[in-house]
Design an enzyme around this catalytic site. Structure first.
Site, PDB file in Angstrom:
ATOM      1  N   LYS A  13     -15.726   6.271   1.566  1.00 60.50           N
ATOM      2  CA  LYS A  13     -14.271   6.502   1.589  1.00 60.50           C
ATOM      3  C   LYS A  13     -13.965   7.970   1.922  1.00 60.50           C
ATOM      4  O   LYS A  13     -13.054   8.263   2.704  1.00 60.50           O
ATOM      5  CB  LYS A  13     -13.648   6.097   0.250  1.00 60.50           C
ATOM      6  CG  LYS A  13     -12.156   6.347   0.224  1.00 60.50           C
ATOM      7  CD  LYS A  13     -11.328   5.304  -0.436  1.00 60.50           C
ATOM      8  CE  LYS A  13      -9.859   5.553  -0.128  1.00 60.50           C
ATOM      9  NZ  LYS A  13      -8.962   4.621  -0.731  1.00 60.50           N
ATOM     10  N   GLU A  66      -4.329   7.453   8.252  1.00 61.59           N
ATOM     11  CA  GLU A  66      -4.610   6.095   8.742  1.00 61.59           C
ATOM     12  C   GLU A  66      -4.036   5.843  10.137  1.00 61.59           C
ATOM     13  O   GLU A  66      -3.351   4.855  10.377  1.00 61.59           O
ATOM     14  CB  GLU A  66      -4.090   5.032   7.752  1.00 61.59           C
ATOM     15  CG  GLU A  66      -4.776   3.688   7.982  1.00 61.59           C
ATOM     16  CD  GLU A  66      -4.221   2.560   7.121  1.00 61.59           C
ATOM     17  OE1 GLU A  66      -4.605   2.495   5.942  1.00 61.59           O
ATOM     18  OE2 GLU A  66      -3.426   1.764   7.622  1.00 61.59           O
ATOM     19  N   HIS A  84      -8.086  -7.215   4.011  1.00 58.85           N
ATOM     20  CA  HIS A  84      -6.785  -7.037   3.369  1.00 58.85           C
ATOM     21  C   HIS A  84      -5.644  -7.780   4.061  1.00 58.85           C
ATOM     22  O   HIS A  84      -4.654  -8.110   3.414  1.00 58.85           O
ATOM     23  CB  HIS A  84      -6.432  -5.551   3.257  1.00 58.85           C
ATOM     24  CG  HIS A  84      -7.138  -4.868   2.122  1.00 58.85           C
ATOM     25  ND1 HIS A  84      -8.516  -4.791   2.044  1.00 58.85           N
ATOM     26  CD2 HIS A  84      -6.675  -4.252   1.011  1.00 58.85           C
ATOM     27  CE1 HIS A  84      -8.847  -4.145   0.943  1.00 58.85           C
ATOM     28  NE2 HIS A  84      -7.756  -3.811   0.290  1.00 58.85           N
ATOM     29  N   HIS A 134      -3.796  -9.798   1.469  1.00 60.63           N
ATOM     30  CA  HIS A 134      -2.423  -9.560   0.978  1.00 60.63           C
ATOM     31  C   HIS A 134      -1.599 -10.838   1.037  1.00 60.63           C
ATOM     32  O   HIS A 134      -0.801 -11.119   0.143  1.00 60.63           O
ATOM     33  CB  HIS A 134      -1.722  -8.484   1.812  1.00 60.63           C
ATOM     34  CG  HIS A 134      -2.062  -7.096   1.365  1.00 60.63           C
ATOM     35  ND1 HIS A 134      -1.887  -5.994   2.165  1.00 60.63           N
ATOM     36  CD2 HIS A 134      -2.572  -6.630   0.201  1.00 60.63           C
ATOM     37  CE1 HIS A 134      -2.278  -4.912   1.516  1.00 60.63           C
ATOM     38  NE2 HIS A 134      -2.693  -5.266   0.318  1.00 60.63           N
TER      39      HIS A 134
END
Ligand code: GLY
Length: 332
Positions: free
Chosen positions: A214, A224, A235, A239
């Site tokens: 990370k 990002e 994700h 999500h």
């Protein structure tokens, strides 16, 4: 162990050490007004340990759960800060998991245009992901994380003893984020996870290895714009699953399911057994693809008709694909 996040105009330390919480005053500068924010799911002992080290300590506790990560709780914390005359030279400490650090980070980013933000991360998910890298947000109008800011903490404490009070379900949900990082970026770490016989015994080193991934990604792309998107592996669908089940599944469990969709068949051969090793879900039988796509549409309404997905063909590597939302059906 210590890691330093080096960004263009700031840097901060991430301390990973059993028992570091009791020396919180050694790491955080507490000789000022300090607001400790936490939720009612976090053991009081962690909050009290911090408050005991503060000369002018205040606390604000909200109801645990994603549904509290909203504008109402945000406003209540702002009102508390104003009523108690907090200035920009004071500080706020988030004690808890990802909901706490996302919300408190956003308060810190916006109160007086920026106040010192410290984190004591007490869940595995926040220790390896949520508390690191400066993504802060609240949910708004049914959209997750749609209002927020990039705002880096000034220091993060990871006392891995706090994992002893975490349920095994919560612990495993955190493992999903570690598996996410290993799958896309470090086959050696993936192998360590496959081989470990006692995860609690090995967890400090595993957290460190996951954070190295990370750290590298965030240092290159803190906002990002490109490479940081790799951390969203699993994700996009994750999500949507989270919304579909109305938050009854944990975030890490949804990421687990989402990763399986985004992996080639030979990756699945190793990924599925690894997820199962940590009791993470790999398939849900009552999930309708059409419903899922509706939720992906809803989730992405704020960002346009295209979605970026991360696909893994081989463990330790990844590719970005930009697709139309309806093309996600090809992956389901
Ligand atoms: N949780 C993903 C990121 O920090 O970018």
């Amino acid at each position: 162990m210590k890691l330093t996040m080096q960004l263009d105009n700031l840097s901060y330390d991430i301390i990973i050490q059993k028992d570091c919480l009791k020396d919180v005053d050694k790491y955080f500068s507490l000789n000022r007004k300090v607001l400790v924010v936490s939720d009612d799911g976090v053991p009081n002992i962690y909050i009290d340990t911090v408050l005991l080290k503060c000369k002018k300590g205040y606390k604000f506790i909200f109801k645990h759960g994603e549904e509290s990560k909203n504008i109402d709780t945000y406003q209540k914390i702002l009102s508390f800060l104003i009523e108690n005359n907090f200035t920009r030279s004071d500080c706020i400490i988030a004690v808890g998991g990802g909901v706490v650090s996302d919300l408190v980070g956003f308060v810190c980013a916006t109160y007086l245009r920026g106040i010192t933000f410290y984190v004591v991360a007490t869940t595995l998910l926040s220790q390896v992901d949520a508390s690191i890298g400066g993504k802060t947000a609240i949910d708004y109008n049914g959209y997750k994380n749609v209002v927020g800011a990039f705002y880096q903490p000034s220091k993060v404490l990871i006392d891995t003893n706090t994992l002893n009070t975490l349920s095994s379900r919560q612990f495993n949900a955190g493992m999903a984020e570690i598996i996410k990082m290993a799958t896309t970026s470090n086959e050696n770490l993936f192998k360590i996870l496959e081989d470990t016989k006692d995860i609690k015994e090995d967890i400090d080193n595993i957290i460190y290895e996951a954070l190295l991934i990370k750290q590298k990604v965030v240092q290159i792309d803190p906002l990002e714009n490109n490479i940081r998107k790799v951390l969203n592996f699993g994700h996009t669908i994750g999500h949507a699953i989270e919304s579909y089940y109305n938050m009854t599944l944990l975030h890490g469990e949804c990421v687990s399911l989402g990763m399986v969709y985004m992996s080639s068949s030979n990756v699945k051969e190793r990924l599925i057994p690894l997820l199962k090793k940590f009791n993470l879900p790999v398939k849900l039988n009552d999930l309708s693809n059409d419903e899922l796509v509706k939720y992906i549409y809803h989730d992405k309404k704020a960002t346009g008709d295209f979605i970026n997905i991360v696909f893994v063909k081989q463990i330790g590597s990844y590719e970005f694909r930009k697709i139309k939302i309806e093309e996600i059906l090809n992956y389901l």
